[in-house]
Design a protein around this motif. Structure first.
Motif, PDB file in Angstrom:
ATOM      1  N   PHE A  42       0.997  -1.183   0.156  1.00  0.00           N
ATOM      2  CA  PHE A  42      -0.224   0.582  -0.047  1.00  0.00           C
ATOM      3  C   PHE A  42       1.098   1.628   0.074  1.00  0.00           C
ATOM      4  CE2 PHE A  42      -2.051   3.595   1.207  1.00  0.00           C
ATOM      5  CZ  PHE A  42      -3.716   3.396   0.606  1.00  0.00           C
ATOM      6  N   ALA A  43       0.568   2.543  -0.862  1.00  0.00           N
ATOM      7  CA  ALA A  43       1.580   3.690  -1.122  1.00  0.00           C
ATOM      8  C   ALA A  43       0.636   4.961  -0.758  1.00  0.00           C
ATOM      9  CB  ALA A  43       2.225   3.463  -2.351  1.00  0.00           C
ATOM     10  N   THR A  44       1.280   5.671  -0.074  1.00  0.00           N
ATOM     11  CA  THR A  44      -0.064   6.984  -0.182  1.00  0.00           C
ATOM     12  C   THR A  44       1.489   7.969  -1.043  1.00  0.00           C
ATOM     13  OG1 THR A  44       2.180   7.535   1.532  1.00  0.00           O
ATOM     14  CG2 THR A  44      -0.047   6.670   2.366  1.00  0.00           C
ATOM     15  N   GLN A  45       0.677   9.000  -1.350  1.00  0.00           N
ATOM     16  CA  GLN A  45       1.145  10.092  -2.460  1.00  0.00           C
ATOM     17  C   GLN A  45       2.539  11.038  -1.592  1.00  0.00           C
ATOM     18  OE1 GLN A  45      -1.808  10.760  -5.414  1.00  0.00           O
ATOM     19  NE2 GLN A  45      -0.915  12.710  -4.612  1.00  0.00           N
ATOM     20  N   ILE A  46       2.906  10.926   0.098  1.00  0.00           N
ATOM     21  CA  ILE A  46       4.050  11.120  -0.294  1.00  0.00           C
ATOM     22  C   ILE A  46       5.304  10.456   0.649  1.00  0.00           C
ATOM     23  CG2 ILE A  46       2.490  12.653   1.631  1.00  0.00           C
ATOM     24  CD1 ILE A  46       2.870  11.225   4.609  1.00  0.00           C
ATOM     25  N   ASN A  47       6.784  10.905   0.795  1.00  0.00           N
ATOM     26  CA  ASN A  47       7.579  10.169   1.096  1.00  0.00           C
ATOM     27  C   ASN A  47       7.765  10.153   2.300  1.00  0.00           C
ATOM     28  OD1 ASN A  47       8.253  12.715   1.060  1.00  0.00           O
ATOM     29  ND2 ASN A  47      10.184  12.564  -0.366  1.00  0.00           N
ATOM     30  N   GLY A  48       7.078  10.536   3.152  1.00  0.00           N
ATOM     31  CA  GLY A  48       7.330  10.792   4.752  1.00  0.00           C
ATOM     32  C   GLY A  48       6.261  11.152   5.592  1.00  0.00           C
ATOM     33  N   LEU A  49       7.252  11.165   6.784  1.00  0.00           N
ATOM     34  CA  LEU A  49       6.971  12.300   7.834  1.00  0.00           C
ATOM     35  C   LEU A  49       7.312  13.269   8.811  1.00  0.00           C
ATOM     36  CD1 LEU A  49       4.309   9.264  10.069  1.00  0.00           C
ATOM     37  CD2 LEU A  49       3.111  11.489   7.638  1.00  0.00           C
ATOM     38  N   SER A  50       7.829  14.390   7.985  1.00  0.00           N
ATOM     39  CA  SER A  50       9.135  14.925   8.604  1.00  0.00           C
ATOM     40  C   SER A  50       8.649  15.839   8.336  1.00  0.00           C
ATOM     41  CB  SER A  50      10.067  14.440   6.967  1.00  0.00           C
ATOM     42  OG  SER A  50      10.857  15.496   7.347  1.00  0.00           O
ATOM     43  N   TYR A  51       8.658  16.506   9.464  1.00  0.00           N
ATOM     44  CA  TYR A  51       8.356  17.949  10.412  1.00  0.00           C
ATOM     45  C   TYR A  51      10.190  18.597  10.271  1.00  0.00           C
ATOM     46  CZ  TYR A  51       8.003  21.858  13.043  1.00  0.00           C
ATOM     47  OH  TYR A  51       7.127  23.484  13.000  1.00  0.00           O
ATOM     48  N   ALA A  52      11.375  17.594   9.924  1.00  0.00           N
ATOM     49  CA  ALA A  52      12.215  18.783   9.597  1.00  0.00           C
ATOM     50  C   ALA A  52      12.712  18.343   7.785  1.00  0.00           C
ATOM     51  CB  ALA A  52      13.884  18.400  10.697  1.00  0.00           C
ATOM     52  N   GLU A  53      12.453  18.211   7.280  1.00  0.00           N
ATOM     53  CA  GLU A  53      12.152  18.295   5.936  1.00  0.00           C
ATOM     54  C   GLU A  53      14.107  17.665   5.667  1.00  0.00           C
ATOM     55  OE1 GLU A  53      12.178  21.890   3.889  1.00  0.00           O
ATOM     56  OE2 GLU A  53       9.949  22.077   4.976  1.00  0.00           O
ATOM     57  N   GLN A  54      13.846  16.309   6.393  1.00  0.00           N
ATOM     58  CA  GLN A  54      15.312  15.921   6.277  1.00  0.00           C
ATOM     59  C   GLN A  54      14.940  15.273   4.866  1.00  0.00           C
ATOM     60  OE1 GLN A  54      12.548  14.529   8.555  1.00  0.00           O
ATOM     61  NE2 GLN A  54      13.466  14.504  10.205  1.00  0.00           N
ATOM     62  N   ASN A  55      16.573  15.110   4.035  1.00  0.00           N
ATOM     63  CA  ASN A  55      17.369  14.919   2.982  1.00  0.00           C
ATOM     64  C   ASN A  55      18.812  13.849   2.776  1.00  0.00           C
ATOM     65  OD1 ASN A  55      17.844  18.131   3.221  1.00  0.00           O
ATOM     66  ND2 ASN A  55      19.111  16.710   2.589  1.00  0.00           N
ATOM     67  N   GLY A  56      19.002  13.294   2.163  1.00  0.00           N
ATOM     68  CA  GLY A  56      20.252  12.810   2.133  1.00  0.00           C
ATOM     69  C   GLY A  56      20.218  11.002   2.103  1.00  0.00           C
ATOM     70  N   SER A  57      21.278  10.730   2.544  1.00  0.00           N
ATOM     71  CA  SER A  57      21.104   9.332   2.071  1.00  0.00           C
ATOM     72  C   SER A  57      20.553   8.348   3.756  1.00  0.00           C
ATOM     73  CB  SER A  57      22.121   7.681   1.524  1.00  0.00           C
ATOM     74  OG  SER A  57      23.446   8.684   2.781  1.00  0.00           O
ATOM     75  N   GLY A  58      20.535   7.288   4.182  1.00  0.00           N
ATOM     76  CA  GLY A  58      20.798   6.842   5.228  1.00  0.00           C
ATOM     77  C   GLY A  58      19.009   6.276   5.058  1.00  0.00           C
ATOM     78  N   ILE A  59      18.015   6.423   6.477  1.00  0.00           N
ATOM     79  CA  ILE A  59      17.104   6.549   6.752  1.00  0.00           C
ATOM     80  C   ILE A  59      16.529   7.975   6.982  1.00  0.00           C
ATOM     81  CG2 ILE A  59      15.264   6.643   8.425  1.00  0.00           C
ATOM     82  CD1 ILE A  59      15.923   3.747   7.503  1.00  0.00           C
TER      83      ILE A  59
END
Length: 377
Positions: free
Chosen positions: A267-284
């Protein structure tokens, strides 16, 4: 002199003089300075352990012109490093007979998940909080609203070319109980994203207000995939979430938002996460990693809790906790904590300082301090 009242006429003329024939300019400025623990391949910054971000979606100039009583124009201009200068909004709004309203162009954000998320908490709509490139129609009626949309997106790369169409019917039975029925289809024309040629999503949501300050809401959703290449993965997964929303007026010292969600594998949503701090980069790279991936063959569950304390008109503190788990652990389960404070120096200027941390079961962890300056005008 004529013996008639002209107060209403004077007020209407004032509105026309203010709104017709002139432009209204507004906008937003935001600067984020981040200090992160990991550098290079970290969660929060693209390079190094510091990151100064100014070309975000929240930096824009907005133009509005009321052309006449039935037509208005709106545009929003921004610049980012990746996309350069672009119109993120560029549309007209037209009032038709029988209380129909239509938007044509690249619209403002269309929301069909009323009360089921709160962007101020880093939460986001699962399916529709988007600017549609096409047409959107709304028709209010006695107990609610009917909406229809059609849009097409051109571009290059996987999933860049797609046609969207959908409809919703919303019921407001009374001040306590409301309900929505929605359907949204995304048809990928030339390119395929994650082996999906077409995805249909249908969801039903319910809301019940115990009081003006305490509400219980929930939604149940179904996806139906047309795989581009035959696959043994589930093509009809389901998901649901339940929310308890408590306003600060009820508890006096804090507000509370409790959210629990369960998503079947694929099951997939249209968002790519639940992020307040606008994470980017690799890893989690974002909390709730894989929530938008139909190839995620892991059942996913998460708890999301947010609390905010408004001490006065200028100062507030807030906390956030997210606990994400996967049944097969192909993706590592992880937790996310956030503590912050917000100060309104003026009604338009805001300063915010927060600490955000992500900790995964596979040993990956990262944390960050962020200072934000933002102005709305």
């Amino acid at each position: 002199a004529l013996g008639v009242k002209v107060d209403k006429l004077d007020s209407r003329v004032a509105v026309l003089e203010d709104g017709v024939g002139g432009w209204k300019i507004s906008g937003s400025f935001r600067m984020d300075w981040k200090w992160a623990d990991r550098a290079g391949n970290g969660t929060y910054t693209a390079d190094g352990d510091q990151d100064l971000t100014m070309r975000t979606p929240s930096n824009y100039i907005q133009l509005v012109k009321r052309i006449d009583d039935n037509v208005s124009y709106r545009a929003r201009l921004r610049r980012t490093d990746a996309q350069g200068l672009q119109w993120t909004e560029n549309f007209i709004t037209v009032k038709f007979p029988w209380d129909f309203t239509g938007k044509f162009g690249r619209t403002d954000s269309i929301v069909w998940e009323n009360g089921l998320y709160n962007t101020a908490y880093g939460d986001d709509a699962w399916f529709l909080d988007d600017r549609i490139e096409g047409m959107v129609f709304d028709k209010p009626w006695g107990m609610g609203i009917f909406s229809f949309l059609w849009g097409h997106y051109d571009g290059t790369g996987l999933g860049a070319e797609s046609t969207w169409y959908g409809a919703r019917l919303r019921f407001n039975f009374n001040e306590q109980f409301n309900m929505g029925i929605q359907g949204l289809v995304k048809d990928y024309d030339l390119n395929v994203a994650n082996n999906v040629a077409k995805v249909q999503t249908y969801w039903v949501d319910l809301g019940f207000n115990f009081t003006n300050d305490i509400a219980l809401r929930g939604m149940y959703a179904m996806n139906k995939y047309d795989w581009a290449v035959p696959s043994a993965l589930d093509d009809s997964p389901n998901a649901y979430k339940v929310i308890l929303d408590v306003n600060q007026n009820a508890l006096k010292f804090t507000s509370l938002w409790f959210e629990y969600a369960k998503l079947d594998a694929t099951f997939a949503t249209q968002i790519n996460g639940l992020s307040y701090a606008e994470q980017n980069g690799s890893g989690i790279n974002t909390p709730a990693l894989g929530i938008d991936n139909p190839l995620r063959n892991d059942e996913m569950k998460y708890w999301f809790v947010y609390a905010e304390q408004k001490w006065n008109d200028q100062f507030a503190t807030f906390q956030r906790y997210l606990d994400v788990s996967y049944d097969l652990e192909t993706i590592s389960s992880h937790k996310n904590w956030l503590f912050g404070m917000r100060y309104m120096y003026t009604p338009a200027l805001q300063f915010e300082l927060l600490y955000d941390k992500i900790d995964a079961d596979n040993g990956y962890d990262d944390d960050m301090i962020r200072f934000r300056t933002s102005v709305s005008f």
